[in-house]
Design a protein around this motif. Structure first.
Motif, PDB file in Angstrom:
ATOM      1  N   LYS A  66       1.768   3.139   3.955  1.00  0.00           N
ATOM      2  CA  LYS A  66       0.570   2.849   4.715  1.00  0.00           C
ATOM      3  C   LYS A  66      -0.475   2.230   3.789  1.00  0.00           C
ATOM      4  O   LYS A  66      -0.897   2.843   2.817  1.00  0.00           O
ATOM      5  CB  LYS A  66       0.045   4.133   5.352  1.00  0.00           C
ATOM      6  N   GLY A  67      -0.895   1.021   4.068  1.00  0.00           N
ATOM      7  CA  GLY A  67      -1.937   0.376   3.299  1.00  0.00           C
ATOM      8  C   GLY A  67      -1.496  -0.183   1.956  1.00  0.00           C
ATOM      9  O   GLY A  67      -2.325  -0.611   1.171  1.00  0.00           O
ATOM     10  N   VAL A  68      -0.206  -0.216   1.677  1.00  0.00           N
ATOM     11  CA  VAL A  68       0.287  -0.750   0.407  1.00  0.00           C
ATOM     12  C   VAL A  68       0.851  -2.147   0.647  1.00  0.00           C
ATOM     13  O   VAL A  68       1.732  -2.331   1.474  1.00  0.00           O
ATOM     14  CB  VAL A  68       1.400   0.152  -0.185  1.00  0.00           C
ATOM     15  N   SER A  69       0.311  -3.111  -0.090  1.00  0.00           N
ATOM     16  CA  SER A  69       0.827  -4.470   0.041  1.00  0.00           C
ATOM     17  C   SER A  69       2.168  -4.577  -0.680  1.00  0.00           C
ATOM     18  O   SER A  69       2.511  -3.739  -1.516  1.00  0.00           O
ATOM     19  CB  SER A  69      -0.164  -5.474  -0.557  1.00  0.00           C
ATOM     20  N   PHE A  70       2.905  -5.611  -0.357  1.00  0.00           N
ATOM     21  CA  PHE A  70       4.196  -5.834  -1.005  1.00  0.00           C
ATOM     22  C   PHE A  70       4.013  -5.947  -2.516  1.00  0.00           C
ATOM     23  O   PHE A  70       4.778  -5.371  -3.294  1.00  0.00           O
ATOM     24  CB  PHE A  70       4.866  -7.090  -0.438  1.00  0.00           C
ATOM     25  N   LYS A  71       2.977  -6.659  -2.937  1.00  0.00           N
ATOM     26  CA  LYS A  71       2.689  -6.827  -4.366  1.00  0.00           C
ATOM     27  C   LYS A  71       2.394  -5.475  -5.030  1.00  0.00           C
ATOM     28  O   LYS A  71       2.865  -5.206  -6.136  1.00  0.00           O
ATOM     29  CB  LYS A  71       1.500  -7.764  -4.542  1.00  0.00           C
ATOM     30  N   ASP A  72       1.630  -4.617  -4.340  1.00  0.00           N
ATOM     31  CA  ASP A  72       1.272  -3.310  -4.908  1.00  0.00           C
ATOM     32  C   ASP A  72       2.468  -2.380  -5.045  1.00  0.00           C
ATOM     33  O   ASP A  72       2.431  -1.432  -5.826  1.00  0.00           O
ATOM     34  CB  ASP A  72       0.191  -2.631  -4.075  1.00  0.00           C
ATOM     35  N   MET A  73       3.534  -2.629  -4.290  1.00  0.00           N
ATOM     36  CA  MET A  73       4.731  -1.795  -4.413  1.00  0.00           C
ATOM     37  C   MET A  73       5.332  -1.900  -5.817  1.00  0.00           C
ATOM     38  O   MET A  73       6.053  -1.012  -6.249  1.00  0.00           O
ATOM     39  CB  MET A  73       5.781  -2.191  -3.386  1.00  0.00           C
ATOM     40  N   PHE A  74       5.039  -2.991  -6.510  1.00  0.00           N
ATOM     41  CA  PHE A  74       5.587  -3.192  -7.843  1.00  0.00           C
ATOM     42  C   PHE A  74       4.598  -2.787  -8.938  1.00  0.00           C
ATOM     43  O   PHE A  74       4.912  -2.847 -10.107  1.00  0.00           O
ATOM     44  CB  PHE A  74       6.026  -4.652  -8.014  1.00  0.00           C
ATOM     45  N   ASN A  75       3.397  -2.378  -8.544  1.00  0.00           N
ATOM     46  CA  ASN A  75       2.412  -1.826  -9.469  1.00  0.00           C
ATOM     47  C   ASN A  75       2.553  -0.317  -9.366  1.00  0.00           C
ATOM     48  O   ASN A  75       2.040   0.309  -8.448  1.00  0.00           O
ATOM     49  CB  ASN A  75       1.006  -2.282  -9.077  1.00  0.00           C
ATOM     50  N   MET A  76       3.262   0.283 -10.276  1.00  0.00           N
ATOM     51  CA  MET A  76       3.646   1.688 -10.166  1.00  0.00           C
ATOM     52  C   MET A  76       2.436   2.618 -10.092  1.00  0.00           C
ATOM     53  O   MET A  76       2.469   3.612  -9.372  1.00  0.00           O
ATOM     54  CB  MET A  76       4.559   2.094 -11.316  1.00  0.00           C
ATOM     55  N   LYS A  77       1.357   2.298 -10.805  1.00  0.00           N
ATOM     56  CA  LYS A  77       0.174   3.152 -10.762  1.00  0.00           C
ATOM     57  C   LYS A  77      -0.401   3.198  -9.346  1.00  0.00           C
ATOM     58  O   LYS A  77      -0.698   4.266  -8.816  1.00  0.00           O
ATOM     59  CB  LYS A  77      -0.868   2.637 -11.752  1.00  0.00           C
ATOM     60  N   LYS A  78      -0.540   2.044  -8.712  1.00  0.00           N
ATOM     61  CA  LYS A  78      -1.056   1.989  -7.344  1.00  0.00           C
ATOM     62  C   LYS A  78      -0.065   2.600  -6.361  1.00  0.00           C
ATOM     63  O   LYS A  78      -0.447   3.284  -5.421  1.00  0.00           O
ATOM     64  CB  LYS A  78      -1.349   0.543  -6.930  1.00  0.00           C
ATOM     65  N   TYR A  79       1.199   2.348  -6.574  1.00  0.00           N
ATOM     66  CA  TYR A  79       2.248   2.865  -5.685  1.00  0.00           C
ATOM     67  C   TYR A  79       2.258   4.390  -5.701  1.00  0.00           C
ATOM     68  O   TYR A  79       2.244   5.040  -4.646  1.00  0.00           O
ATOM     69  CB  TYR A  79       3.600   2.302  -6.121  1.00  0.00           C
ATOM     70  N   TYR A  80       2.240   4.995  -6.892  1.00  0.00           N
ATOM     71  CA  TYR A  80       2.248   6.449  -6.989  1.00  0.00           C
ATOM     72  C   TYR A  80       0.947   7.061  -6.458  1.00  0.00           C
ATOM     73  O   TYR A  80       0.960   8.140  -5.868  1.00  0.00           O
ATOM     74  CB  TYR A  80       2.518   6.912  -8.414  1.00  0.00           C
ATOM     75  N   ALA A  81      -0.174   6.377  -6.668  1.00  0.00           N
ATOM     76  CA  ALA A  81      -1.449   6.863  -6.124  1.00  0.00           C
ATOM     77  C   ALA A  81      -1.391   6.888  -4.601  1.00  0.00           C
ATOM     78  O   ALA A  81      -1.889   7.820  -3.963  1.00  0.00           O
ATOM     79  CB  ALA A  81      -2.597   5.992  -6.601  1.00  0.00           C
ATOM     80  N   GLN A  82      -0.774   5.871  -4.009  1.00  0.00           N
ATOM     81  CA  GLN A  82      -0.645   5.824  -2.555  1.00  0.00           C
ATOM     82  C   GLN A  82       0.290   6.920  -2.049  1.00  0.00           C
ATOM     83  O   GLN A  82       0.023   7.552  -1.033  1.00  0.00           O
ATOM     84  CB  GLN A  82      -0.135   4.449  -2.105  1.00  0.00           C
TER      85      GLN A  82
END
Length: 104
Positions: free
Chosen positions: A33-49
């Motif tokens: 929810k709210g995670v862009s495709f690009k952010d899926m590869f940014n592990m810090k943002k992905y884990y925060a989400q």
């Protein structure tokens, strides 16, 4: 409503045991929810989400526990046990169980 993982309270006495209460929430889409495709590869943002999503599911589960205990006119829930399962596919399930009680 008071929640505790212990079976009693300091300075409070349990007057009546009302029964076992629980809450359960299952969510498949919490991590995306709210995670862009690009952010899926940014592990810090992905884990925060993912962490934020799990927290939402946990809070919804405790609200269900609270609602079920309130139906019994409980003052508290003791002996709480929290179980969480996270699947590789991104689904999360949180289950909370305890004993609803009336306090003196």
């Amino acid at each position: 409503m008071i929640f505790t993982t212990t079976n009693n309270f300091e300075n409070r006495e349990i007057a009546e045991y009302l029964g076992v209460v629980s809450g359960m929430t299952y969510n498949v889409n919490y991590s995306y929810k709210g995670v862009s495709f690009k952010d899926m590869f940014n592990m810090k943002k992905y884990y925060a989400q993912i962490e934020s999503g799990i927290e939402e599911v946990k809070e919804a589960t405790f609200q269900k526990l609270n609602d079920n205990a309130a139906k019994l006119n409980a003052d508290a829930v003791v002996g709480i046990s929290v179980d969480m399962e996270i699947s590789a596919g991104g689904a999360v399930m949180v289950s909370v169980t305890g004993t609803a009680v009336k306090l003196k």
